[in-house]
Design a protein around this motif. Structure first.
Motif, short mmCIF file in Angstrom:
data_model
loop_
_atom_site.label_atom_id
_atom_site.label_comp_id
_atom_site.label_asym_id
_atom_site.label_seq_id
_atom_site.Cartn_x
_atom_site.Cartn_y
_atom_site.Cartn_z
N ALA A 58 33.71 23.21 39.09
CA ALA A 58 34.85 22.63 38.38
C ALA A 58 35.81 23.68 37.84
O ALA A 58 36.86 23.34 37.31
N GLU A 59 35.46 24.96 37.99
CA GLU A 59 36.28 26.03 37.42
C GLU A 59 37.51 26.28 38.28
O GLU A 59 37.41 26.68 39.44
N GLU A 60 38.68 26.06 37.70
CA GLU A 60 39.93 26.21 38.45
C GLU A 60 40.20 27.65 38.87
O GLU A 60 40.87 27.89 39.88
N VAL A 61 39.67 28.62 38.12
CA VAL A 61 39.92 30.01 38.47
C VAL A 61 39.28 30.38 39.80
O VAL A 61 39.79 31.24 40.53
N VAL A 62 38.17 29.72 40.16
CA VAL A 62 37.55 29.98 41.46
C VAL A 62 38.52 29.59 42.57
O VAL A 62 38.77 30.36 43.51
N PHE A 63 39.10 28.38 42.45
CA PHE A 63 40.10 27.97 43.44
C PHE A 63 41.30 28.90 43.41
O PHE A 63 41.80 29.32 44.47
N ILE A 264 48.95 27.12 35.05
CA ILE A 264 49.73 28.22 35.61
C ILE A 264 48.90 29.02 36.60
O ILE A 264 49.42 29.54 37.60
N VAL A 265 47.59 29.12 36.34
CA VAL A 265 46.73 29.90 37.22
C VAL A 265 46.64 29.28 38.61
O VAL A 265 46.54 29.97 39.62
N VAL A 266 46.70 27.95 38.67
CA VAL A 266 46.65 27.25 39.96
C VAL A 266 48.02 27.24 40.63
O VAL A 266 48.14 27.49 41.83
N GLY A 306 34.42 34.91 47.35
CA GLY A 306 34.07 33.53 47.05
C GLY A 306 32.69 33.43 46.40
O GLY A 306 32.53 32.82 45.34
N ALA A 307 31.68 34.06 47.03
CA ALA A 307 30.33 34.01 46.48
C ALA A 307 30.26 34.71 45.13
O ALA A 307 29.60 34.23 44.20
N THR A 308 30.94 35.83 45.01
CA THR A 308 30.90 36.59 43.76
C THR A 308 31.48 35.81 42.60
O THR A 308 30.87 35.72 41.52
N LEU A 309 32.64 35.25 42.79
CA LEU A 309 33.27 34.48 41.72
C LEU A 309 32.46 33.24 41.36
O LEU A 309 32.28 32.91 40.19
#
Length: 445
Positions: A58-63, A264-266, A306-309
Motif C-alpha cells: 500500500a506504500e505509494e513511495v514504492v510505486f 506529489i510523490v506519485v 523493486g525488491a529492495t524498496l
C-alpha cells in the motif's frame, strides 16, 4: 532494551554482513533482514510478515520510486537528458563540479514544498545524476550526493514535517509557527551550507574538473537545439505548485476535498513520463519488437530496486508492529544527563528511528517526546524544535533502510551498498553534529 530494538539491531547487522561482507545482492539482504525481524515475533511470525507485506503493497513511495526509474530511463534512452546536460553545461560547465552545486540547490528548493525525501531524490536525481556522471563525477559519488541531499528541506519551511511537529501535544502549547519559522529556516540553511562545503571538498578530493571549454556549447545554440527537453520540468513544477496555497484552492474549487488525496510523490513521475512521451514522441519505438527491446533493457533495474524498496518498507512496518516506536520513546523519556549529552542521545535515537521510516513518520512517532527531552534539559524551545527537524532530516541518508538511497542508486546504476559508509561519514554524522550544535546554542538560529 525491548525486543523491537533488538530486532532493529539484528536487521541492520544482517544487511551489513550479507551485502557488505559476503558481497551478496542488496535485494537478498533486505529479504533476509525482513525475515529476521518477523522471527522476533515468535508465534506471530506469519501475522507480522503479512502486516509488513500489506503495508509495503500500500506504500505509494514504492510505486513512485519505480515510476521514477522508468522516467529516468526514458529521459536517457530518448536523448532528452543529453540535451538538458548540454544546456546546463553551457551555464554551469565552467565551474568545477557545477552539477553537484546545482543538485544541492535544487534539493534544498524542492524540499519544503515536496516534503518527501524520496521525491527529492527521484526528481532531482533523474536530471542531475546523469549530468554529474557526464561531467566527471563517479556514479557512486553522484548517487551518494543525491541521497545525502534528500533530507534537505525537511527542516526548511514550509515542510509538512514542521507543521506536524507544531501540532503535537508537547509542542503546541509552547511554540507557534511564527516563532519557529525563522529558526527552522536558519537551521535548515546550516545543513545546506554544509552540503556546499562538502561538494567543494569532494570536487577537489576526487579531481572533478570543469567541463572542457571546447565541449561547452554557447547557451543560445544549446537552447535552440534542446529547449523542448526542458518542458519535462512541467511534470515537476505543476505538482509542486499544486501544494502551494493558491494551487490547493484551485484544486479544491475543481475537485473538492479529493484534492487532499493528490500525492506529489506519485504525480511528479506520472506527469513527467507523460510530458516526456509527448515531447519525444517522434523518437519512440514504432514496432512491438522495438518496444520489447526497450522494456527488456529496463527490466534488470527493477529487479534490484523493486525488491529492495518493497522489503525496506515491509521491514519498517513490521518493526512498528513489534513496538519499536514505544520502546525507543521509553528510552528517550528516561534520559538524565548534561544538555550536550542529552542532545546527542536524542539525536542518535531520532536518527535510528528515521533510518527505516520517513521523516514524517519519525516526527509523528517521537518528535514530541524528543522536544520534551530537550526542553526539559533547559534548551530553548525554538532551538529544540529546529534540532529535532535537523535530526529527522537524516532520513534519506541513513542506510540500510532509507528509500532515497535505492532511488538514487537505481538512477546511477550502482550497488547501493557502495554508498553506505560514505553516507554515514559525510552526511549522517555531520547532520547529527549540526543538530546538537543548534540545540545547545553553539550554532545561532
Amino acid at each position: 532494551m525491548g525486543i523491537a530494538v533488538w530486532a532493529l539491531v539484528a536487521y541492520i547487522a544482517i544487511i551489513v554482513v550479507w551485502n557488505g561482507v559476503l558481497k551478496r545482492g542488496i535485494g537478498e539482504a533486505m529479504l533476509l533482514g525482513f525475515v529476521a525481524i518477523c522471527l522476533f515475533g515468535g508465534a506471530d511470525f506469519f501475522s507480522l510478515a503479512w502486516a509488513g507485506i500489506t503495508e509495503a503493497l500500500a506504500e505509494e513511495v514504492v510505486f513512485a520510486a519505480l515510476a521514477f526509474v522508468f522516467m529516468g530511463y526514458l529521459l536517457t534512452r530518448l536523448g532528452l537528458i543529453q540535451e538538458q546536460v548540454t544546456v546546463l553545461n553551457s551555464v554551469f560547465g565552467r565551474l568545477r563540479g557545477g552539477a553537484g552545486y546545482v543538485s544541492t540547490s535544487a534539493a534544498a528548493l524542492l524540499g519544503g514544498p515536496s516534503g518527501s525525501g524520496s521525491g527529492i531524490a527521484a526528481s532531482v536525481g533523474s536530471v542531475t545524476i546523469p549530468w554529474m556522471t557526464k561531467s566527471g563525477w563517479r556514479p557512486d559519488l553522484a548517487a551518494s550526493l543525491v541521497a545525502g541531499n534528500a533530507g534537505l528541506g525537511i527542516s526548511i519551511p514550509p515542510s509538512s514535517s514542521i507543521f506536524l511537529l507544531l501540532g503535537s501535544a508537547a509542542v503546541a502549547p509552547v511554540l507557534t509557527a511564527d516563532q519557529l519559522f525563522v529558526p527552522a529556516l536558519v537551521g535548515g540553511l546550516w545543513t545546506v551550507a554544509y552540503r556546499f562545503v562538502l561538494v567543494f571538498l569532494w570536487v577537489r578530493r576526487h579531481g572533478i574538473a570543469a567541463t572542457d571549454a571546447a565541449d561547452i556549447v554557447p547557451l543560445r545554440a544549446a537552447l535552440r537545439a534542446g529547449w523542448t527537453s526542458l518542458l519535462v520540468y512541467a511534470g515537476i513544477v505543476i505538482p509542486v505548485l499544486m501544494t502551494l496555497d493558491f494551487g490547493v484552492e484551485l484544486m479544491e474549487s475543481r475537485v473538492g476535498e479529493a484534492a487532499d488525496d493528490v500525492s506529489i510523490v506519485v504525480w511528479i513521475p506520472v506527469l513527467t513520463v507523460l510530458v516526456t512521451l509527448a515531447v519525444a514522441w517522434r523518437r519512440l519505438p514504432r514496432t512491438g519488437r522495438a518496444w520489447s527491446e526497450l522494456l527488456a533493457d529496463l527490466a534488470p533495474r527493477y529487479a534490484v530496486i523493486g525488491a529492495t524498496l518493497f522489503f525496506a518498507f515491509a521491514a519498517a512496518a513490521t518493526l512498528g508492529e513489534l513496538g519499536l516506536v514505544e520502546q525507543l520513546t521509553a528510552i528517550m523519556q528516561s534520559l538524565d544527563a548534561p544538555a550536550v549529552v542529552i542532545a546527542t542521545l536524542v539525536g542518535l535515537l531520532i536518527v535510528i528511528v528515521a533510518a527505516p521510516l520517513t521523516s514524517t513518520a519519525t516526527i509523528a512517532a517521537v518528535g514530541g517526546v524528543a522536544f520534551s527531552a530537550l526542553t526539559a534539559a533547559g534548551m530553548d524551545p525554538a532551538a529544540a524544535a529546529t534540532a529535532v527537524m535537523i535530526f529527522a532530516s537524516t532520513e534519506g541518508a541513513s542506510p540500510p533502510g532509507a528509500a532515497p538511497i535505492y532511488i538514487a542508486s537505481g538512477i546511477a546504476q550502482v550497488d547501493p551498498a557502495r554508498t553506505f559508509v560514505r553516507l554515514i561519514v559525510w552526511f549522517v554524522i555531520p547532520t547529527l553534529v549540526i543538530g546538537v550544535l543548534v540545540a545547545t546554542g553553539a550554532l545561532p538560529i
